[in-house]
Enzyme design. Structure first.
Site, PDB file in Angstrom:
ATOM      1  N   ASP A  13       0.808  -1.218   0.000  1.00 33.10           N
ATOM      2  CA  ASP A  13       0.000   0.000   0.000  1.00 33.10           C
ATOM      3  C   ASP A  13       0.844   1.273   0.000  1.00 33.10           C
ATOM      4  O   ASP A  13       0.444   2.295   0.552  1.00 33.10           O
ATOM      5  CB  ASP A  13      -0.969   0.016   1.203  1.00 33.10           C
ATOM      6  N   LYS A  16       2.026   2.059  -5.204  1.00 25.02           N
ATOM      7  CA  LYS A  16       2.651   1.509  -6.423  1.00 25.02           C
ATOM      8  C   LYS A  16       1.780   1.747  -7.649  1.00 25.02           C
ATOM      9  O   LYS A  16       2.281   2.043  -8.729  1.00 25.02           O
ATOM     10  CB  LYS A  16       2.909  -0.004  -6.250  1.00 25.02           C
ATOM     11  N   GLY A  40      -4.112  -4.468  -4.242  1.00 23.35           N
ATOM     12  CA  GLY A  40      -5.149  -3.485  -4.548  1.00 23.35           C
ATOM     13  C   GLY A  40      -4.456  -2.207  -4.967  1.00 23.35           C
ATOM     14  O   GLY A  40      -3.996  -1.457  -4.127  1.00 23.35           O
ATOM     15  N   HIS A  41      -4.305  -2.001  -6.272  1.00 20.92           N
ATOM     16  CA  HIS A  41      -3.551  -0.859  -6.768  1.00 20.92           C
ATOM     17  C   HIS A  41      -4.495   0.217  -7.294  1.00 20.92           C
ATOM     18  O   HIS A  41      -5.206   0.013  -8.279  1.00 20.92           O
ATOM     19  CB  HIS A  41      -2.549  -1.324  -7.835  1.00 20.92           C
ATOM     20  N   GLN A 218       2.333  -6.103  -3.126  1.00 19.98           N
ATOM     21  CA  GLN A 218       2.737  -6.194  -1.721  1.00 19.98           C
ATOM     22  C   GLN A 218       4.003  -5.361  -1.494  1.00 19.98           C
ATOM     23  O   GLN A 218       4.247  -4.424  -2.233  1.00 19.98           O
ATOM     24  CB  GLN A 218       2.947  -7.654  -1.267  1.00 19.98           C
ATOM     25  N   PRO A 298      -9.222  -1.400   8.093  1.00 13.25           N
ATOM     26  CA  PRO A 298      -8.411  -0.236   8.457  1.00 13.25           C
ATOM     27  C   PRO A 298      -6.941  -0.626   8.511  1.00 13.25           C
ATOM     28  O   PRO A 298      -6.597  -1.710   8.983  1.00 13.25           O
ATOM     29  CB  PRO A 298      -8.909   0.147   9.857  1.00 13.25           C
TER      30      PRO A 298
HETATM   31  P1  IMO Z   1      -0.633  -4.197  -2.400  1.00  7.34           P
HETATM   32  O1  IMO Z   1      -0.065  -4.752  -3.674  1.00  7.34           O
HETATM   33  C1  IMO Z   1      -0.963  -4.584   1.906  1.00  7.34           C
HETATM   34  C2  IMO Z   1      -0.983  -8.657   3.551  1.00  7.34           C
HETATM   35  C3  IMO Z   1      -2.238  -9.148   4.219  1.00  7.34           C
HETATM   36  C4  IMO Z   1      -1.653 -10.078   5.256  1.00  7.34           C
HETATM   37  C5  IMO Z   1      -0.484 -10.723   4.519  1.00  7.34           C
HETATM   38  C6  IMO Z   1      -0.797 -12.079   3.904  1.00  7.34           C
HETATM   39  O2  IMO Z   1      -1.923  -3.503  -2.558  1.00  7.34           O
HETATM   40  O3  IMO Z   1       0.393  -3.351  -1.701  1.00  7.34           O
HETATM   41  P2  IMO Z   1      -2.188 -12.796   1.747  1.00  7.34           P
HETATM   42  O4  IMO Z   1      -3.632 -12.576   1.409  1.00  7.34           O
HETATM   43  O5  IMO Z   1      -1.244 -12.189   0.767  1.00  7.34           O
HETATM   44  O6  IMO Z   1      -1.877 -14.230   2.064  1.00  7.34           O
HETATM   45  O7  IMO Z   1      -1.998 -12.016   3.152  1.00  7.34           O
HETATM   46  O8  IMO Z   1      -0.139  -9.819   3.485  1.00  7.34           O
HETATM   47  N1  IMO Z   1      -1.149  -8.167   2.167  1.00  7.34           N
HETATM   48  C7  IMO Z   1      -1.114  -6.862   1.827  1.00  7.34           C
HETATM   49  N2  IMO Z   1      -1.005  -5.750   2.578  1.00  7.34           N
HETATM   50  N3  IMO Z   1      -1.019  -4.467   0.575  1.00  7.34           N
HETATM   51  C8  IMO Z   1      -1.090  -5.566  -0.202  1.00  7.34           C
HETATM   52  O9  IMO Z   1      -0.963  -5.518  -1.529  1.00  7.34           O
HETATM   53  C9  IMO Z   1      -1.192  -6.844   0.418  1.00  7.34           C
HETATM   54  N4  IMO Z   1      -1.318  -8.112  -0.028  1.00  7.34           N
HETATM   55  C10 IMO Z   1      -1.262  -8.907   1.045  1.00  7.34           C
HETATM   56  O10 IMO Z   1      -2.950  -8.079   4.806  1.00  7.34           O
HETATM   57  O11 IMO Z   1      -1.122  -9.345   6.328  1.00  7.34           O
HETATM   58 MG    MG Z   2      -3.258  -2.779  -1.094  1.00  7.16          MG
END
Ligand code: IMO
Ligand code: MG
Length: 418
Positions: A13, A16, A40-41, A218, A298
């Site tokens: 988050d 990106k 979630g981009h 991520q 949140p």
């Molecule tokens: P973007 O690309 C923030 C977190 C989840 C959880 C951990 C494992 O938007 O930055 P998962 O469903 O991947 O097995 O969950 O990773 N998580 C993210 N946190 N942004 C994301 O993606 C995330 N994708 C997974 O909240 O702690």
């Molecule tokens: Mg996200």
């Protein structure tokens, strides 16, 4: 620089999507190499806001081709919904989305298992970890297997039986699963037209000197190896995953851009040394609209952690930094940056020495003056207040990498080049 990668420097988050959209305007091809619908981009283009989960954020530019690489785990239903939603918003994606034949598939069984067990880590519930587990257990199916829809039905039945036998899936899951599997099979048959030999596509693009952008999902602190294990995602989200997730050699990547938020957020469980469980944390959450783009949860908020940031720059080989959401820090009298850790009374040298005991860490802070002025309407980096310049300069110094761009709002033009 023909091949550029954009990597999240923190716990995801970082913004990106916005940066990939910005750089995407000049690209021929944008590729994702890991993760799936857990991402979630968000991209804001004037009136419209797009939230992309699996399709690279470059798709909004009409001449960009998008690759979903072999290292991803693809949710067919969600992918079809994403394509439909882009079409409904006037984005023509035809012949521009290329899905690797070797990408693994997330089935409704993986999602049911994630719903049952994901609360420990606080996953997004998208079945990501279970699909990667099946990949490693040699139980998975790949996009190429979707061409045989009868075989696919047989596979689902077999995997369901195994899941029931091993207690991974409960009998009570079956009614919901039946409906989900029907929708899944339908989405799979639609998805076949996207299949491509993306290794070849990328090799050709690189040979032609096409401009290629690689979009990480991520962040580094969620990387299965370099993150805060076990509170991580299940893929190599750092730059290390690029070669295996796309089939290009590591040396093909010319430039690595690290995206860092000007403060820190985290969704889900796990240690977070600079977390602010107080009014300041709440303020960051409210003014930064820190709610998950995928799950709506949140996000936990805290000060910028330069110890973690420096580590992230090192493991990814970050060449330059884009600092996002600086405007969220606009109205503070003072700001803090974490510059060191103490563990059991001993000062720790670097993040990697502490990553497995992060919950026991005592962060050290440096206090910097705030600027108490709006930055949202600025048009050049030189116009930033002195205190903001100092804050950025300190981040740069502590991370040992130049901050070349600063984002001051969600809009495409709200970014300042330094
Ligand atoms: P973007 O690309 C923030 C977190 C989840 C959880 C951990 C494992 O938007 O930055 P998962 O469903 O991947 O097995 O969950 O990773 N998580 C993210 N946190 N942004 C994301 O993606 C995330 N994708 C997974 O909240 O702690
Ligand atoms: Mg996200």
């Amino acid at each position: 620089m023909p091949v550029t990668a954009v990597i999240g420097g923190q716990w995801g988050d970082e913004g990106k999507g916005k940066i990939v959209d910005l750089l995407g305007a000049d690209m021929d091809l944008v590729a994702r190499y890991q993760g799936g619908a857990n991402a979630g981009h968000t991209v804001q283009t004037g009136e419209q806001t797009f939230i992309l989960h699996q399709i690279p954020s470059g798709i909004l530019h009409p001449n960009v081709r998008c690759v979903l690489g072999n290292g991803m785990v693809i949710d067919p239903i969600a992918l079809m919904e994403e394509l439909d939603s882009l079409a409904a918003n006037g984005i023509d994606t035809s012949d521009r989305v290329l899905l690797s034949t070797h990408a693994h598939i997330v089935t409704p069984l993986h999602q049911a298992m994630d719903r049952a067990t994901g609360h420990i880590v606080g996953t997004t519930g998208r079945g990501i970890g279970l699909a990667y587990a099946d990949k490693a257990r040699r139980l998975g199916i790949r996009a190429v297997d979707l061409t045989d829809i009868r075989g696919l039905g047989g596979y689902i039945l077999k995997r369901l039986k195994l899941g029931l036998n091993q207690g991974e899936i409960q009998k009570s899951d079956l009614p919901a699963l039946k409906t989900e599997i029907e929708a899944f099979l339908h989405a799979c048959s639609r998805m076949v037209s996207l299949l491509a030999d993306t290794v070849q596509v990328l090799q050709e693009a690189i040979d032609r000197n096409d401009k290629v952008l690689i979009e990480g999902a991520q962040g580094t602190l969620l990387d299965i190896d370099f993150g805060t294990y076990p509170f991580v995602t299940s893929s190599s989200s750092g730059s290390g995953g690029i070669a295996s997730g796309l089939g290009i050699p590591p040396r093909a990547v010319d430039r690595v851009i690290g995206i860092f938020k000007a403060y820190t957020t985290r969704v889900g469980n796990g240690p977070f040394p600079t977390e602010l469980d107080d009014a300041i944390g709440k303020r960051l959450q409210d003014s930064g609209a820190e709610f998950g783009a995928t799950t709506g949860r949140p996000r936990r908020c805290g000060w910028f952690d330069a110890v973690a940031g420096r580590y992230s720059c090192q493991v990814n080989g970050i060449d330059e930094i884009y600092l996002s959401k600086l405007d969220i820090l606009d109205r503070f009298d003072e700001l803090k940056i974490c510059t060191g850790y103490t563990l059991d009374g001993v000062t720790i040298d670097g993040f990697s020495a502490a990553v497995h005991r992060l919950d026991k860490i005592e962060p050290h802070y440096e206090t910097l003056p705030g600027w108490n002025a709006s930055s949202a309407d600025l048009t050049a980096a030189e116009q930033l207040p002195e205190a903001a310049q100092n804050y950025i300069g300190r981040v740069e110094e502590l991370l040992g990498v130049p901050v070349t761009h600063v984002s001051i709002g969600a809009e495409r033009n709200q970014i300042l080049k330094r």
